[in-house]
Design an enzyme around this catalytic site. Structure first.
Site, mmCIF file in Angstrom:
data_model
loop_
_atom_site.group_PDB
_atom_site.id
_atom_site.type_symbol
_atom_site.label_atom_id
_atom_site.label_comp_id
_atom_site.label_asym_id
_atom_site.label_seq_id
_atom_site.Cartn_x
_atom_site.Cartn_y
_atom_site.Cartn_z
ATOM 1 C CB VAL A 1 -0.933 0.007 1.229
ATOM 2 C CG1 VAL A 1 -1.830 1.251 1.217
ATOM 3 C CG2 VAL A 1 -1.789 -1.255 1.237
ATOM 4 C CG HIS B 1 9.728 -10.381 18.077
ATOM 5 N ND1 HIS B 1 8.505 -9.803 18.276
ATOM 6 C CD2 HIS B 1 10.647 -9.440 18.381
ATOM 7 C CE1 HIS B 1 8.695 -8.546 18.667
ATOM 8 N NE2 HIS B 1 9.982 -8.304 18.743
#
Ligand SMILES: [Zn+2]
Length: 382
Positions: A138, A215
């Site tokens: 985008v 993570h």
């Protein structure tokens, strides 16, 4: 490489060896090499004193004026002369620094030890991990990767810890502290998967429902792997780090306390004592979320998205200082600075709302804002 052709680094080492008559790396000097250097610098009158105290290269960076006085070096001018002469040694080692040109922070100098972390397959892998997932579909400019963000966080971590050190020498921040904070900054995102947060937010829950994968913990595991397979323990020790305690300190800065059994104690960290609690607020600030990781991605992500960033970390750096609050040392800043740099004013949003800019949600859909309300400690999406 053809025989007889020297790489620049080898050539520099060779010149140094010839000039000094000893090992190019002062950290490997024995007593004889150390006094040879003093002699060469015209300080032979102190040779015997260094000999008597058995001073070798690894100890040189820790020598202070007070030590020299205790050793019997008088007057003050001579002590300062010795220290000045020793400082030239670190300047020599600075020659092997590398400089990267970053679009956000400009020229970034990387210490040789940091370079050893960057020059590994595990770190280079970050060159292929999109910082903002699929957002570039985008916002076409936002195709930057975790690599440059990680280098930026390592750089800013160094800036903040050095600024505190210069402003408040009483904090006794050591060179080892600075290196560990910089390494933690560099390595804090090693565990990200493809497309960053899309991996832990959407992919993992689909393929491994119920698994608590974060993570940050993956970064710690990847860090252990990186150090082991690239033989960096020995390199870290050569640069003055103390193992394993400094490895623990680095990992704690990335993922928080590692030992669950002491989580509820007054000081759950093992890498550094409570007097240095402020060091844990640089890379990943668990107390208020204002850390150099955000400083970098606010600036970097906005730059690549083509939207304005209102967060001025330079101003924060100018006013940050460590204060003692309820027995612990925290990184603090003046109220109005805090307000000015952290609050992103957004139209007619209520004044007491701090917006931690759309870092999470923009990775999946554009147009969401993550809003953190100071009063109620709640998170809203708008
Ligand atoms: Zn990060």
């Amino acid at each position: 490489m053809e025989r007889g052709i020297k790489r620049p680094r080898e050539e520099a080492d060779g010149v140094l060896r010839e000039k000094q008559g000893c090992d190019a790396d002062f950290r490997r000097w024995d007593v004889a090499e150390t006094v040879f250097y003093l002699r060469r610098e015209g300080l032979e009158q102190w040779e015997q004193m260094f000999r008597e105290h058995g001073i070798t290269g690894p100890g040189l960076p820790f020598l202070t004026e007070a030590h020299l006085e205790k050793m019997g070096v008088f007057p003050l001018g001579s002590r300062l002369q010795i220290l000045h002469c020793l400082q030239k040694l670190w300047q020599v080692s600075n020659e092997s620094m590398k400089v990267l040109n970053d679009p956000i922070h400009g020229h970034i100098e990387l210490h040789p030890l940091l370079l050893r972390f960057v020059d590994t397959p595990q770190f280079q892998r970050l060159r292929h991990i999109k910082q903002l997932g699929g957002t570039y579909l985008v916002f076409p400019g936002a195709s930057h990767n975790r690599f440059e963000h990680s280098v930026g966080v390592g750089y800013l971590a160094g800036c903040l810890v050095q600024a505190l050190n210069e402003r408040q020498p009483e904090l006794l921040i050591t060179k080892q502290d600075v290196l560990c904070v910089q390494i933690a900054g560099l390595c804090h995102d090693l565990g990200h998967g493809p497309f960053s947060h899309m991996f832990d937010g959407m992919f993992i829950p689909k393929v491994r429902p119920g698994e608590k994968w974060k993570h940050e913990m993956a970064s710690v595991q990847m860090f252990d792997h990186l150090v082991r397979v690239n033989g960096l323990e020995e390199v870290m020790e050569r640069h003055g780090l103390t193992l394993p305690v400094d490895l623990v300190f680095i990992k704690e800065q990335i993922a928080g306390p590692l030992d669950n059994s002491i989580l509820n104690s007054s000081w759950p960290y093992k890498g550094r004592p409570m007097e240095k609690s402020f060091l844990y607020e640089i890379v990943a600030n668990k107390r208020n979320g204002i850390d150099v990781d955000k400083w970098d991605y606010f600036a970097r992500d906005c730059y690549h998205l083509g939207i304005q960033n209102n967060f001025d970390y330079q101003r924060f750096l100018k006013f940050a200082r460590v204060c003692e609050v309820r027995g612990k040392k925290h990184i603090c800043t003046r109220d109005k600075v805090h307000f000015a740099v952290v609050i992103l004013t957004l139209g007619d949003m209520p004044k007491k709302i701090i917006i931690f800019w759309l870092n999470c949600k923009i990775r999946y859909t554009c147009g969401y804002f993550l809003v953190f309300c100071l009063d109620k400690k709640k998170i809203y999406l708008i």
